[in-house]
Design a protein around this motif. Structure first.
Motif, PDB file in Angstrom:
ATOM      1  N   ASP A   1      33.163  25.726  34.399  1.00  0.00           N
ATOM      2  CA  ASP A   1      32.365  26.627  35.239  1.00  0.00           C
ATOM      3  C   ASP A   1      33.136  26.992  36.501  1.00  0.00           C
ATOM      4  O   ASP A   1      33.796  26.141  37.113  1.00  0.00           O
ATOM      5  N   LEU A   2      33.015  28.250  36.891  1.00  0.00           N
ATOM      6  CA  LEU A   2      33.697  28.752  38.083  1.00  0.00           C
ATOM      7  C   LEU A   2      32.765  29.694  38.844  1.00  0.00           C
ATOM      8  O   LEU A   2      31.877  30.307  38.245  1.00  0.00           O
ATOM      9  N   PRO A   3      32.966  29.850  40.159  1.00  0.00           N
ATOM     10  CA  PRO A   3      32.233  30.876  40.903  1.00  0.00           C
ATOM     11  C   PRO A   3      32.539  32.261  40.332  1.00  0.00           C
ATOM     12  O   PRO A   3      33.627  32.498  39.798  1.00  0.00           O
ATOM     13  N   SER A   4      31.589  33.171  40.464  1.00  0.00           N
ATOM     14  CA  SER A   4      31.759  34.536  39.953  1.00  0.00           C
ATOM     15  C   SER A   4      32.047  35.483  41.115  1.00  0.00           C
ATOM     16  O   SER A   4      31.413  35.405  42.170  1.00  0.00           O
ATOM     17  N   PHE A   5      32.992  36.402  40.899  1.00  0.00           N
ATOM     18  CA  PHE A   5      33.360  37.416  41.880  1.00  0.00           C
ATOM     19  C   PHE A   5      32.990  38.791  41.328  1.00  0.00           C
ATOM     20  O   PHE A   5      33.338  39.124  40.193  1.00  0.00           O
ATOM     21  N   TYR A   6      32.297  39.598  42.146  1.00  0.00           N
ATOM     22  CA  TYR A   6      31.939  40.954  41.756  1.00  0.00           C
ATOM     23  C   TYR A   6      32.385  41.915  42.855  1.00  0.00           C
ATOM     24  O   TYR A   6      31.937  41.813  44.006  1.00  0.00           O
ATOM     25  N   GLY A   7      33.261  42.826  42.491  1.00  0.00           N
ATOM     26  CA  GLY A   7      33.762  43.787  43.464  1.00  0.00           C
ATOM     27  C   GLY A   7      34.826  44.659  42.838  1.00  0.00           C
ATOM     28  O   GLY A   7      35.172  44.510  41.662  1.00  0.00           O
ATOM     29  N   SER A   8      35.368  45.569  43.613  1.00  0.00           N
ATOM     30  CA  SER A   8      36.431  46.455  43.150  1.00  0.00           C
ATOM     31  C   SER A   8      37.767  45.718  43.164  1.00  0.00           C
ATOM     32  O   SER A   8      38.040  44.916  44.060  1.00  0.00           O
ATOM     33  N   ASN A   9      38.614  46.002  42.184  1.00  0.00           N
ATOM     34  CA  ASN A   9      39.911  45.325  42.074  1.00  0.00           C
ATOM     35  C   ASN A   9      40.743  45.443  43.347  1.00  0.00           C
ATOM     36  O   ASN A   9      41.486  44.527  43.701  1.00  0.00           O
ATOM     37  N   GLU A  10      40.632  46.567  44.032  1.00  0.00           N
ATOM     38  CA  GLU A  10      41.460  46.790  45.217  1.00  0.00           C
ATOM     39  C   GLU A  10      41.103  45.847  46.371  1.00  0.00           C
ATOM     40  O   GLU A  10      41.899  45.662  47.298  1.00  0.00           O
ATOM     41  N   PHE A  11      39.926  45.218  46.291  1.00  0.00           N
ATOM     42  CA  PHE A  11      39.504  44.300  47.350  1.00  0.00           C
ATOM     43  C   PHE A  11      39.578  42.836  46.912  1.00  0.00           C
ATOM     44  O   PHE A  11      39.017  41.968  47.580  1.00  0.00           O
ATOM     45  N   ALA A  12      40.267  42.568  45.806  1.00  0.00           N
ATOM     46  CA  ALA A  12      40.344  41.202  45.273  1.00  0.00           C
ATOM     47  C   ALA A  12      40.962  40.234  46.280  1.00  0.00           C
ATOM     48  O   ALA A  12      40.468  39.117  46.477  1.00  0.00           O
ATOM     49  N   LYS A  13      42.028  40.639  46.944  1.00  0.00           N
ATOM     50  CA  LYS A  13      42.685  39.758  47.916  1.00  0.00           C
ATOM     51  C   LYS A  13      41.767  39.455  49.095  1.00  0.00           C
ATOM     52  O   LYS A  13      41.648  38.299  49.531  1.00  0.00           O
ATOM     53  N   GLU A  14      41.078  40.477  49.589  1.00  0.00           N
ATOM     54  CA  GLU A  14      40.150  40.289  50.710  1.00  0.00           C
ATOM     55  C   GLU A  14      38.996  39.379  50.304  1.00  0.00           C
ATOM     56  O   GLU A  14      38.538  38.541  51.087  1.00  0.00           O
ATOM     57  N   MET A  15      38.531  39.525  49.072  1.00  0.00           N
ATOM     58  CA  MET A  15      37.421  38.696  48.597  1.00  0.00           C
ATOM     59  C   MET A  15      37.829  37.232  48.480  1.00  0.00           C
ATOM     60  O   MET A  15      37.041  36.332  48.777  1.00  0.00           O
ATOM     61  N   ALA A  16      39.061  36.989  48.047  1.00  0.00           N
ATOM     62  CA  ALA A  16      39.540  35.607  47.956  1.00  0.00           C
ATOM     63  C   ALA A  16      39.615  34.969  49.343  1.00  0.00           C
ATOM     64  O   ALA A  16      39.236  33.806  49.532  1.00  0.00           O
ATOM     65  N   GLU A  17      40.095  35.732  50.312  1.00  0.00           N
ATOM     66  CA  GLU A  17      40.179  35.217  51.680  1.00  0.00           C
ATOM     67  C   GLU A  17      38.787  34.913  52.231  1.00  0.00           C
ATOM     68  O   GLU A  17      38.561  33.868  52.847  1.00  0.00           O
ATOM     69  N   LYS A  18      37.852  35.838  51.997  1.00  0.00           N
ATOM     70  CA  LYS A  18      36.491  35.642  52.491  1.00  0.00           C
ATOM     71  C   LYS A  18      35.814  34.470  51.782  1.00  0.00           C
ATOM     72  O   LYS A  18      35.005  33.742  52.372  1.00  0.00           O
ATOM     73  N   PHE A  19      36.135  34.284  50.509  1.00  0.00           N
ATOM     74  CA  PHE A  19      35.584  33.176  49.724  1.00  0.00           C
ATOM     75  C   PHE A  19      35.885  31.844  50.403  1.00  0.00           C
ATOM     76  O   PHE A  19      34.995  30.993  50.563  1.00  0.00           O
ATOM     77  N   PHE A  20      37.116  31.654  50.837  1.00  0.00           N
ATOM     78  CA  PHE A  20      37.498  30.393  51.483  1.00  0.00           C
ATOM     79  C   PHE A  20      36.826  30.258  52.855  1.00  0.00           C
ATOM     80  O   PHE A  20      36.384  29.165  53.233  1.00  0.00           O
ATOM     81  N   GLU A  21      36.741  31.350  53.598  1.00  0.00           N
ATOM     82  CA  GLU A  21      36.111  31.304  54.921  1.00  0.00           C
ATOM     83  C   GLU A  21      34.628  30.941  54.814  1.00  0.00           C
ATOM     84  O   GLU A  21      34.123  30.097  55.559  1.00  0.00           O
ATOM     85  N   ILE A  22      33.934  31.592  53.885  1.00  0.00           N
ATOM     86  CA  ILE A  22      32.498  31.344  53.726  1.00  0.00           C
ATOM     87  C   ILE A  22      32.243  29.939  53.207  1.00  0.00           C
ATOM     88  O   ILE A  22      31.348  29.230  53.680  1.00  0.00           O
ATOM     89  N   ASN A  23      33.029  29.517  52.217  1.00  0.00           N
ATOM     90  CA  ASN A  23      32.849  28.176  51.659  1.00  0.00           C
ATOM     91  C   ASN A  23      33.048  27.091  52.713  1.00  0.00           C
ATOM     92  O   ASN A  23      32.353  26.069  52.707  1.00  0.00           O
TER      93      ASN A  23
END
Length: 243
Positions: A131-153
């Motif tokens: 099992d893994l967390p799910s990411f939903y967004g546009s491919n162009e924002f994948a890097k930003e989403m990964a960064e935000k994922f760590f900040e929020i967690n």
């Protein structure tokens, strides 16, 4: 007299210049024909998801030629095709070894139901059963989403929570759902500051509500709104016995 000697010197110098590439070519041809086959591939660094059978396949298909003639770039490309390989470095180790340094993808979530995303915000395709967390967004924002994922967690972990789903909408509005099924609407601006403020007050809010939270909306400029989770009422089972 002196003119002839000078011309002779120039001619000799020109002959030497022509001989140098010829000598280099001859030496190279001799080296690539020397019988120095590779006997071992050494895989450096720890890896968890790369199959040794895949390494053996690359060894048989691409490790050709002797110590000097082998095509390292071709082998590097072969390793890069393996699903879990992010980067690879290859070097010769005298006299008969090939050292391969592999960096695996460090997976952090599933990307929009069709791939995986690593800790660098790069999308890749590989099999993964856990099992893994799910990411939903546009491919162009994948890097930003990964960064935000760590900040929020990092903030959620103060209350022993973590992200189950993270979404970045087409309007660039953030939303997460935690592993205890609480939705958090974060909005577009000051996402981290607003979340940090709410988590600092989380226990107080729980005590006042005397209930779990279904969702919290942090999109307000000064404050937030909360909806209580309505728990289903428990019913007691009646045991009927025949008399």
């Amino acid at each position: 007299m002196f003119e002839k000697i000078e011309n002779l010197r120039k001619l000799i110098f020109l002959i030497y210049l022509l001989m140098i590439p010829c000598i280099i070519f001859i030496i190279y041809q001799l080296l690539i024909r020397i019988d120095l086959p590779f006997k071992e591939i050494i895989i450096k660094d720890d890896y968890q998801n790369i199959d040794l059978a895949q390494v053996e396949m690359i060894n048989k298909q691409y490790v050709r030629g002797n110590f000097f003639a082998i095509d390292l770039n071709l082998i590097r490309k072969a390793f890069k095709k393996l699903p879990w390989v992010r980067e690879v470095g290859i070097r010769r180790v005298w006299p008969d070894k090939l050292e391969v340094k592999i960096e695996e993808h460090r997976v952090i979530g599933r990307w929009v139901n069709y791939g995986l995303i690593n800790d660098q915000g790069e999308i890749f395709n590989a099999a993964f059963q856990e099992d893994l967390p799910s990411f939903y967004g546009s491919n162009e924002f994948a890097k930003e989403m990964a960064e935000k994922f760590f900040e929020i967690n990092k903030i959620l972990q103060k209350e022993l929570m973590q992200i189950d789903t993270i979404t970045l909408s087409d309007r660039l509005s953030w939303e997460v759902q935690t592993n205890n099924q609480m939705k958090i609407y974060l909005g577009r601006k000051d996402v981290i500051a607003k979340l940090d403020l709410f988590i600092d007050r989380y226990q107080t809010v729980l005590q006042e509500l005397d209930s779990r939270i279904e969702y919290v909306d942090l999109r307000y400029k000064n404050g937030f709104s909360i909806k209580k989770l309505i728990e289903p009422k428990k019913t007691k089972a009646i045991n009927n016995t025949a008399l």
